[in-house]
Design a protein around this motif. Structure first.
Motif, short mmCIF file in Angstrom:
data_model
loop_
_atom_site.label_atom_id
_atom_site.label_comp_id
_atom_site.label_asym_id
_atom_site.label_seq_id
_atom_site.Cartn_x
_atom_site.Cartn_y
_atom_site.Cartn_z
N ILE A 3 24.97 -6.06 94.01
CA ILE A 3 24.19 -6.93 94.90
C ILE A 3 24.63 -8.37 94.78
N LEU B 188 19.97 -13.98 96.65
CA LEU B 188 20.37 -12.62 96.26
C LEU B 188 21.56 -12.68 95.31
N GLY C 104 17.99 -10.35 93.91
CA GLY C 104 16.77 -10.05 94.63
C GLY C 104 15.55 -9.83 93.75
N THR D 18 20.63 1.63 96.64
CA THR D 18 20.57 0.19 96.39
C THR D 18 21.79 -0.54 96.94
N CYS D 19 22.98 -0.01 96.73
CA CYS D 19 24.19 -0.71 97.17
C CYS D 19 24.27 -0.77 98.69
N GLY E 104 21.83 -0.04 100.68
CA GLY E 104 20.59 -0.64 101.16
C GLY E 104 20.67 -2.15 101.20
N CYS E 105 21.32 -2.74 100.20
CA CYS E 105 21.52 -4.20 100.19
C CYS E 105 22.37 -4.63 101.37
N ALA F 155 20.40 -4.21 104.61
CA ALA F 155 19.28 -5.16 104.69
C ALA F 155 19.76 -6.56 105.05
N TYR G 66 14.45 -8.14 104.84
CA TYR G 66 15.41 -7.72 103.81
C TYR G 66 14.75 -6.74 102.84
N TYR G 67 13.63 -7.12 102.25
CA TYR G 67 13.02 -6.27 101.22
C TYR G 67 12.50 -4.96 101.79
N PHE H 70 15.59 -2.77 102.50
CA PHE H 70 16.19 -2.41 101.21
C PHE H 70 15.39 -1.30 100.53
N CYS I 255 15.56 2.10 102.39
CA CYS I 255 16.82 2.81 102.14
C CYS I 255 16.76 3.59 100.84
#
Length: 542
Positions: free
Chosen positions: A28, A142, A147, A411-412, A414-415, A418, A447-448, A451, A454
């Motif tokens: 991130i 970020l 984040g 997470t990857c 999704g970042c 987002a 964003y959140y 994220f 996802c």
């Protein structure tokens, strides 16, 4: 080069587990860090037309300040003027409608309302009150915190967390180097394709890691220093200064009584005379109602110098003083120790050498993100149970392997989704809600929400099914960014705005990234269909 077997085994274990522990947060930070090299350009790209007032001539600033202070009493205390600042590009003059804590725009304040002012062609004052778009600042946060929300003292919790992560990161770099030493020459540029996906990911991981090793060492060390510099200063103070403050306040400057009238144009001339080779980007004035305590902070830029900020060096002084301004903070006048400290900032921010260096840091940042993503994929590939006998039932994958696979993809990617979705949503927000008061709140919540959705989605359907779908959505969102600009040119009255001529490259690179993610989608789709039954990457899991 030969390395003892026991040392090699220990280094491999440490590299594996330290990398897995820190890899997702580092992805991130590095992906956002690559984009943050042009954070002010991204903010400008996301700035609605009403938040960008026309520039004025350098000999008009006194007239502008005088008219503003006559009509807006709060501007008698603090304000900022912008000459050619990438960060404060919105208007020639800006100030806060209610100034309780001084002039500081380095906050992602969702409720902030800033006053913007310029002069019309006939010399009349033009003022707007806006909640300034700070997309680039969200991306920078970020980069600094991964984040992670919350604050401790004057730092965010995420900064301290990333300081600890960077210690692990440095350990992973060193142990990875030890592991690769025996086969460094043979395997450095070897990327072998084929059915063995583990070999491909290992080769790619090694090439990126060794090629960018000096950069990664630099980043890990500087992040540790940035996160824990207060502790370092306190420790040095106890050892060297015996507990006395390391940095003494400069003696108070003499100010005539009564204080002279503030002359912005004269201040500009004095700065340019004393800081030759630098360009004045902006000046912020504070405590102007108390001349003895008044301060001015000039942001200066030079592509030929190591800079303290991400895009500026600083000169601080009392705007009412008659004495020459202090230039000790400038790289051209710094001591040897100050130059070392400044170089740590400059090497981390990549603010030397102009845009060529910034583009190099973009490539290194995104390459770093790939390094951590590939490290996790490599760990997963090493632990996948494969179907050796087609006559036997498909193997059931370990829970920890499924967990890391879901977490990595969620997470990857999704970042990535987002961030790009926030850019897209911000451009269309004023079409569907013209009375929007806080575009920054929209950036942050979008964003959140995306994220977290996802991550939840990947854990529900599994990494195999989620991976191609998220990659396809990322590609679609990226394609929609330049399409939005085309819409703005064709239908200018619906609330959209087109990128300025200097920022069209953002739309062009959105297309390039979209094509790349479209290719990633095709590869993920093909792999899901042809993966063995029961594999992490198969849509037929047990």
């Amino acid at each position: 080069m030969k390395v003892r077997t026991d040392i090699l085994r220990l280094a491999k274990e440490l590299h594996t587990w330290v990398g897995i522990t820190a890899g997702i947060l580092l992805f991130i930070c590095f992906f956002a860090g690559g984009l943050s090299m042009f954070q002010h350009d991204l903010s400008k790209w996301a700035t609605p037309p009403q938040q960008s007032l026309s520039a004025i001539q350098s000999n008009q600033y006194n007239a502008l300040v005088a008219q503003v202070q006559q009509q807006y009493p709060e501007a008698h205390k603090s304000f900022r003027i912008n000459l050619n600042s990438k960060e404060f590009h919105y208007a020639p003059m800006q100030w806060k409608a209610v100034d309780e804590h001084g002039q500081d725009d380095h906050d992602f304040d969702t409720n902030q309302n800033t006053m913007l002012a310029t002069l019309k062609s006939n010399g009349e004052l033009h003022v707007e009150q806006e909640n300034l778009s700070k997309l680039g600042w969200l991306i920078e946060q970020l980069h600094e915190t991964a984040g992670i929300p919350g604050t401790i003292g004057h730092h965010t919790i995420g900064v301290y967390v990333m300081g600890v992560v960077s210690v692990l990161y440095f350990l992973a770099l060193m142990t990875g180097l030890i592991v690769l030493l025996p086969t460094l020459v043979k395997d450095y540029f070897a990327i072998r394709k084929g059915k063995n996906k583990k070999r491909f990911w290992l080769d790619a991981h090694n090439v990126v890691g060794i090629t960018s090793l000096p950069f990664h060492i630099l980043i890990s060390v500087t992040v540790i220093i940035f996160a824990f510099h207060d502790l370092f200063y306190d420790a040095i103070g106890q050892l060297v200064s015996k507990g006395k403050p390391m940095f003494e306040r400069p003696p108070a400057v003499r100010v005539a009584d009564p204080a002279p009238e503030l002359d912005v144009e004269k201040i500009l001339a004095r700065i340019q005379q004393q800081a030759q080779g630098y360009e004045v980007a902006s000046i912020s004035f504070n405590n102007l109602d108390q001349p003895a305590k008044a301060s001015a902070r000039a942001s200066l830029y030079s592509p030929d110098q190591m800079l303290r900020g991400d895009h500026f060096d600083v000169m601080s002084f009392n705007p009412y003083q008659d004495q020459p301004y202090s230039t000790n903070n400038l790289n051209t006048h710094s001591s040897a120790m100050d130059k070392v400290i400044k170089s740590m900032f400059s090497l981390h921010f990549g603010n030397y050498g102009g845009d060529i260096t910034r583009w190099l840091y973009v490539v290194l940042g995104i390459g770093g993100a790939f390094l951590f993503y590939s490290g996790n994929i490599l760990w997963i590939e090493s632990r996948i149970k494969r179907q050796k006998n087609p006559n036997l039932p498909a193997p059931q994958q370990r829970k920890d392997v499924r967990l890391i696979a879901n977490l990595t993809v969620g997470t990857c990617l999704g970042c990535v989704l987002a961030i790009f979705s926030s850019m897209f949503i911000g451009r269309w927000a004023y079409v569907f809600y013209p009375e929007l008061l806080s575009i920054n709140a929209l950036f942050m919540y979008s964003y959140y929400i995306i994220f977290l959705l996802c991550i939840v989605y990947v854990f529900i359907v599994g990494a195999a099914k989620a991976l191609p779908k998220i990659l396809l959505i990322i590609a679609i969102v990226l394609f929609l960014l330049p399409i939005t600009s085309i819409f703005a040119l064709c239908i200018p009255n619906i609330g959209l705005w087109a990128s300025s001529s200097s920022l069209w490259w953002i739309d062009i690179f959105a297309i390039i990234f979209a094509l790349a993610f479209l290719r990633f989608f095709q590869q993920a789709q093909m792999r899901m269909r042809h993966a063995e039954a029961g594999s992490i990457w198969s849509d037929q899991q047990i």
